[in-house]
Scaffold this active site. Sequence first.
Site, PDB file in Angstrom:
ATOM      1  N   CYS A 114      43.709  46.088  40.580  1.00 50.74           N
ATOM      2  CA  CYS A 114      44.908  46.796  40.982  1.00 50.74           C
ATOM      3  C   CYS A 114      46.067  45.847  41.200  1.00 50.74           C
ATOM      4  CB  CYS A 114      44.657  47.589  42.266  1.00 50.74           C
ATOM      5  SG  CYS A 114      44.202  46.548  43.654  1.00 50.74           S
TER       6      CYS A 114
ATOM      7  N   GLY B 185      46.730  48.348  36.751  1.00 51.38           N
ATOM      8  CA  GLY B 185      45.947  49.528  37.099  1.00 51.38           C
ATOM      9  C   GLY B 185      46.627  50.790  36.645  1.00 51.38           C
TER      10      GLY B 185
ATOM     11  N   ASN C  72      43.585  44.612  46.963  1.00 52.71           N
ATOM     12  CA  ASN C  72      43.287  44.160  45.606  1.00 52.71           C
ATOM     13  C   ASN C  72      42.121  43.181  45.685  1.00 52.71           C
ATOM     14  OD1 ASN C  72      43.316  43.344  42.934  1.00 52.71           O
ATOM     15  ND2 ASN C  72      45.052  41.962  43.181  1.00 52.71           N
ATOM     16  N   GLY C  73      41.028  43.478  44.977  1.00 52.10           N
ATOM     17  CA  GLY C  73      39.876  42.584  44.982  1.00 52.10           C
ATOM     18  C   GLY C  73      38.571  43.332  45.082  1.00 52.10           C
TER      19      GLY C  73
ATOM     20  N   TYR D  75      44.742  36.478  30.761  1.00 45.97           N
ATOM     21  CA  TYR D  75      44.867  37.850  30.274  1.00 45.97           C
ATOM     22  C   TYR D  75      45.593  38.807  31.209  1.00 45.97           C
ATOM     23  CZ  TYR D  75      43.397  42.495  28.706  1.00 45.97           C
ATOM     24  OH  TYR D  75      43.385  43.794  28.293  1.00 45.97           O
TER      25      TYR D  75
END
Length: 470
Positions: free
Chosen positions: A11, A37, A112-113, A253
């Site tokens: 996210c 996301g 996030n994670g 990426y």
Amino acid sequence: MFDENGINEECGIFGVFGSNDAQYLTYFGLHSLQHRGQEGAGIVSNNEGMLRGHRNLGLLSQVFDDPENLNSLSGNSAIGHVRYSTAGENKIENVQPLLFDFTDEQIALAHNGNLTNATTLKSQLEMLGDIFKSSSDSEILMHLIRHSSKKDFEDKLKDALKQIKGGFAYILLTADKLFVALDSNGFRPLSIGKLSNGGYVVASETCALNAVEAEFVRDVKPGELITISKKGMKIDSWTKDVNLAICSMEYIYFARPDSNILGVNVHLARKRMGMNLANEKPVDADIVIGVPNSSLSAVNGYVEASGIPYEMGLIKNQYMGREFIQPNQELREKSVRQKLAAVKSVVDGKRVVLVDDSIVRGTTCAYIVHLLKKAGATEVHLRVASPPFKYPSFYGIDIQNSRELLAAHKTNEEMREQFGADSLEFLSEQGLVSAIGLKNNLPYGGLDLSYFNGDYPTPLFDYESMVSKI
């Protein structure tokens, strides 16, 4: 990595403190983070101490397609979230920010994670009578905060952070403060900027700071806990036991090319990856083409270092989005045929170097090579600007099983044969580390390279049994 079933980051998170109409800035910031996301989005704002939010499944523009959903969130601080699920199902209960209405306070949380001890903690909390509304691991932190015996909220938060393990970047919003916390390895990027009116902005990537014209102030460092209030920004830490190991896939990426992570521009890092790849794995060819769009920075570097000219040999249909991802391989391949086209007049009769940024499941590489040869390419040499992806991730990427990873159970030669390429080569780990070029003397250059070598920077706790089977 043009892969209909590739990898996805969990996210993007964004926060604003001290600016009127903070919800609009949050919307613009999240729009810049949409690549992180696409399954769900939400915003929670603070209007005179009252927190209100709106969230739903879908893209940000779909969630807020009714202007009133955004207009109703007026306030001088807000946090937002765009989600891709790595832990927890894709359902509205898991869409963030999570807003908690307690009898004595309101708290909103964006995460996030991925927590590596989430299963253990959730079981312990449920034994104490806690009830979870979502199936994601993000809710765990709030339960731990409420169980803490510390007196003020900041100490409760520190106490909770010390109990969770894995990769996490948190933004929490209360009636009068914004809290920012990063795990002890700094797996996920997080930056702070300042608005011209004196307000602060927090974002997963600096491209989102640029979108709201915030001046970059600093990156959040591993183990830090930052409190933003009317008094300004206070920098503290919840742990001193830190060891930088930022996710290398951010540079390869995930992140947008115009973002800077720990002072390194993503586009330039990818360009250096391409240059190192050309120097490490040269090949005689007539033209170089890239798999659009994420490999184009690496292509620039490969062309510059090799001296082989670049040509636009593949065209991507920009008007087909993720909604066209199909449930089986046959339909996925048909979708790829609609998304990609080879330019026959460019590749016909040519020896082609095809540059990609990474290969994970490799479900469409064979089709792309076939596409080029059908268009008349006499040779296709596949060059990948990252090492072979052999090991699963447990810090916030949606691959937690090595069976999904082609390089985990096939040699280079076996993959080359499967793709139908004339040669296949990958960038070395050292080539990757030097291309990113973080200025430190840490192991692996301060990067998490566990995807490539299986050397995880932390114990994996609830995932240890998975790793033992690799």
